[in-house]
Enzyme design. Structure first.
Site, PDB file in Angstrom:
ATOM      1  N   HIS A  22      39.406 -55.763 103.720  1.00 30.13           N
ATOM      2  CA  HIS A  22      40.639 -56.518 103.929  1.00 30.13           C
ATOM      3  C   HIS A  22      40.799 -56.770 105.427  1.00 30.13           C
ATOM      4  O   HIS A  22      40.197 -56.084 106.261  1.00 30.13           O
ATOM      5  CB  HIS A  22      41.840 -55.754 103.379  1.00 30.13           C
ATOM      6  N   GLY A  69      37.469 -63.324  99.931  1.00 30.67           N
ATOM      7  CA  GLY A  69      38.074 -62.727  98.734  1.00 30.67           C
ATOM      8  C   GLY A  69      39.095 -63.605  98.047  1.00 30.67           C
ATOM      9  O   GLY A  69      38.995 -63.865  96.842  1.00 30.67           O
ATOM     10  N   ASP A  74      35.515 -62.057  95.752  1.00 31.52           N
ATOM     11  CA  ASP A  74      35.521 -60.819  94.961  1.00 31.52           C
ATOM     12  C   ASP A  74      34.923 -61.079  93.578  1.00 31.52           C
ATOM     13  O   ASP A  74      34.165 -60.273  93.048  1.00 31.52           O
ATOM     14  CB  ASP A  74      36.946 -60.271  94.813  1.00 31.52           C
ATOM     15  N   ASP A  94      42.847 -52.094 102.356  1.00 29.60           N
ATOM     16  CA  ASP A  94      44.073 -51.771 103.092  1.00 29.60           C
ATOM     17  C   ASP A  94      45.145 -51.364 102.081  1.00 29.60           C
ATOM     18  O   ASP A  94      45.729 -52.215 101.417  1.00 29.60           O
ATOM     19  CB  ASP A  94      44.522 -52.992 103.899  1.00 29.60           C
ATOM     20  N   HIS A 101      45.414 -61.634  96.615  1.00 29.11           N
ATOM     21  CA  HIS A 101      44.371 -61.710  95.590  1.00 29.11           C
ATOM     22  C   HIS A 101      44.141 -60.357  94.920  1.00 29.11           C
ATOM     23  O   HIS A 101      43.055 -60.063  94.437  1.00 29.11           O
ATOM     24  CB  HIS A 101      43.079 -62.255  96.193  1.00 29.11           C
ATOM     25  N   ASP A 104      42.204 -60.081  91.693  1.00 28.18           N
ATOM     26  CA  ASP A 104      40.747 -60.223  91.860  1.00 28.18           C
ATOM     27  C   ASP A 104      40.123 -58.913  92.315  1.00 28.18           C
ATOM     28  O   ASP A 104      39.038 -58.534  91.864  1.00 28.18           O
ATOM     29  CB  ASP A 104      40.427 -61.321  92.878  1.00 28.18           C
ATOM     30  N   ARG A 110      37.217 -52.838  88.588  1.00 29.05           N
ATOM     31  CA  ARG A 110      37.038 -52.536  87.165  1.00 29.05           C
ATOM     32  C   ARG A 110      35.605 -52.789  86.713  1.00 29.05           C
ATOM     33  O   ARG A 110      34.987 -51.961  86.057  1.00 29.05           O
ATOM     34  CB  ARG A 110      38.011 -53.359  86.316  1.00 29.05           C
TER      35      ARG A 110
END
Length: 157
Positions: A22, A69, A74, A94, A101, A104, A110
């Site tokens: 980030h 991202g 991502d 962060d 996002h 995302d 996941r």
């Protein structure tokens, strides 16, 4: 579960590493990459847009860049995980700043978990992973046999 419900994936000695950060963590990731440059140079590196560019510019490490991202980077990294082309994620996130996002990011984390991909979200975790003896060898791990899972679901629906 039966043995055929799983397949064995092998991470090769040369790992495919995704580098993501980030905005407030980009300089920290660049410092970390500089500290571990001698290890990272032996692996294939990729990352999301700005992060990849900054690491390459400031460390000399070749990092294949995808979109940033918020612009789908991502999701591109997640797709590479599904294709078996990402072995490890170093993601300096962060935790104190809301990210536009965030869905995302959650999807990426996941899918990495589904495919049993090591993820370092902190500098300490990244240090432990990058200095692990497993970084210098092949590593086998089992994941769900998704082709069998799909075939079984198609029969049952």
């Amino acid at each position: 579960m039966l043995q055929e419900d799983f397949i064995t994936l092998t991470l090769q000695k040369q790992k495919n590493i995704a580098l993501i950060a980030h905005d407030n963590e980009k300089h920290s990731l660049i410092e970390w990459c500089t500290e571990h440059r001698d290890i990272l140079k032996n692996h294939t590196l990729c990352g999301t847009g700005t992060t990849a560019r900054m690491i390459t510019d400031q460390t000399g490490l070749p990092v294949k860049g995808y979109n940033s991202g918020p612009l789908g980077g991502d999701q591109q990294i997640g797709a590479k995980i599904v294709e078996g082309r990402i072995d490890l994620i170093i993601f300096f996130s962060d935790p104190l700043t809301a990210q536009p996002h965030d869905p995302d990011v959650k999807a990426l984390l996941r899918i990495a978990q589904v495919y049993d991909i090591p993820i370092a979200n902190t500098r300490a975790t990244a240090d432990f992973i990058i200095t692990s003896p497993l970084m210098e060898s092949t590593y086998e791990h089992q994941v769900i046999n998704f082709n069998k899972n799909i075939a079984d679901r198609a029969k049952s629906l």
